[in-house]
Design an enzyme around this catalytic site. Structure first.
Site, PDB file in Angstrom:
ATOM      1  N   GLU A 237      11.621  -0.796   5.371  1.00 23.81           N
ATOM      2  CA  GLU A 237      10.547  -0.471   6.313  1.00 23.81           C
ATOM      3  C   GLU A 237      11.082  -0.269   7.721  1.00 23.81           C
ATOM      4  OE1 GLU A 237       7.968   0.592   5.350  1.00 23.81           O
ATOM      5  OE2 GLU A 237       6.905  -0.623   3.919  1.00 23.81           O
TER       6      GLU A 237
ATOM      7  N   TYR B 232       0.883  -1.163   0.000  1.00 19.11           N
ATOM      8  CA  TYR B 232       0.000   0.000   0.000  1.00 19.11           C
ATOM      9  C   TYR B 232       0.919   1.210   0.000  1.00 19.11           C
ATOM     10  CZ  TYR B 232       1.494  -0.590   4.784  1.00 19.11           C
ATOM     11  OH  TYR B 232       2.279  -0.773   5.891  1.00 19.11           O
ATOM     12  N   GLY B 233       0.356   2.362  -0.048  1.00 19.07           N
ATOM     13  CA  GLY B 233       1.180   3.560   0.051  1.00 19.07           C
ATOM     14  C   GLY B 233       2.173   3.671  -1.088  1.00 19.07           C
ATOM     15  N   SER B 234       3.368   4.110  -0.765  1.00 21.88           N
ATOM     16  CA  SER B 234       4.389   4.381  -1.777  1.00 21.88           C
ATOM     17  C   SER B 234       4.802   3.141  -2.555  1.00 21.88           C
ATOM     18  CB  SER B 234       5.611   5.029  -1.126  1.00 21.88           C
ATOM     19  OG  SER B 234       6.050   4.259  -0.031  1.00 21.88           O
ATOM     20  N   PHE B 235       4.627   1.957  -1.982  1.00 28.06           N
ATOM     21  CA  PHE B 235       5.018   0.733  -2.687  1.00 28.06           C
ATOM     22  C   PHE B 235       4.017   0.320  -3.761  1.00 28.06           C
ATOM     23  CE2 PHE B 235       7.687  -0.287   1.166  1.00 28.06           C
ATOM     24  CZ  PHE B 235       8.868   0.050   0.534  1.00 28.06           C
ATOM     25  N   GLN B 236       2.952   1.090  -3.945  1.00 29.58           N
ATOM     26  CA  GLN B 236       2.068   0.862  -5.087  1.00 29.58           C
ATOM     27  C   GLN B 236       2.654   1.483  -6.352  1.00 29.58           C
ATOM     28  OE1 GLN B 236      -2.383   1.142  -4.263  1.00 29.58           O
ATOM     29  NE2 GLN B 236      -1.477   2.521  -2.753  1.00 29.58           N
ATOM     30  N   GLU B 237       3.622   2.353  -6.185  1.00 23.42           N
ATOM     31  CA  GLU B 237       4.235   3.056  -7.312  1.00 23.42           C
ATOM     32  C   GLU B 237       5.323   2.172  -7.930  1.00 23.42           C
ATOM     33  OE1 GLU B 237       5.419   5.222 -10.232  1.00 23.42           O
ATOM     34  OE2 GLU B 237       3.650   5.804  -9.068  1.00 23.42           O
TER      35      GLU B 237
END
Length: 170
Positions: A83, A15-20
């Site tokens: 993380e 989720y978050g930035s790791f969706q990019e």
């Protein structure tokens, strides 16, 4: 075939930035298959003073994210390293957006569910517009550090993912 080639693969809900994709490709040093999914029972929070979000259990929560499929142990370790210790990996059930199939995957949950720095709802589009460039710069520095720490600590990386524009109080 090396032992790492024989290890089981991992599917991880992000989720978050790791969706990019640009972020994921940089951290994992490859472009994994990404599948849209939803995680029920969690909320996506902003973190005061940070460029990245966290998730924590929430009865009515729903998070839209992606599953990174087929990750190696080494790639999973890279995710864990970036993380840091404030997150814990947990097995959760997600629902694939396209097929509604349920799937057991791993995800990374904020360790302190009562953290007073969690607030509101994190917004991916806002992050892309306002913070993605700085986050990618920080992730690049992290990957350089991972390959050659030269005596520098992980804390040096953490200062790069601080949000200079966050309000003093939320």
């Amino acid at each position: 075939m090396t032992s790492s080639d024989q290890s089981p693969s991992h599917d991880v809900f992000v989720y978050g930035s790791f969706q990019e994709p640009a972020v994921v490709n940089l951290i994992l040093e490859c472009a994994p298959v990404m599948v849209s999914a939803q995680l029920h029972g969690y909320h996506l929070y902003r973190l005061k003073g940070r460029l990245h979000p966290c998730i924590s259990p929430s009865d009515n929560g729903l998070i839209n994210g992606k599953i990174l499929t087929g990750l190696t142990d080494s790639q999973l370790e890279s995710l864990d390293m970036i993380e840091g210790t404030e997150y814990v990996r947990k097995t959760v059930e997600v629902v694939l957006t396209d097929t509604l199939e349920k799937k057991q995957v791993e995800t990374i949950v904020w360790a302190n569910k009562d953290d007073p720095n969690m607030y509101g709802e994190w917004d991916f589009e806002e992050w892309k517009r306002l913070h993605m460039e700085k986050f990618i710069e920080a992730a690049t520095k992290f990957m350089e550090w991972k390959k050659n720490p030269n005596g520098r600590s992980r804390e040096e990386f953490e200062k790069f993912v601080q949000d200079d524009s966050s309000p003093a109080s939320a």
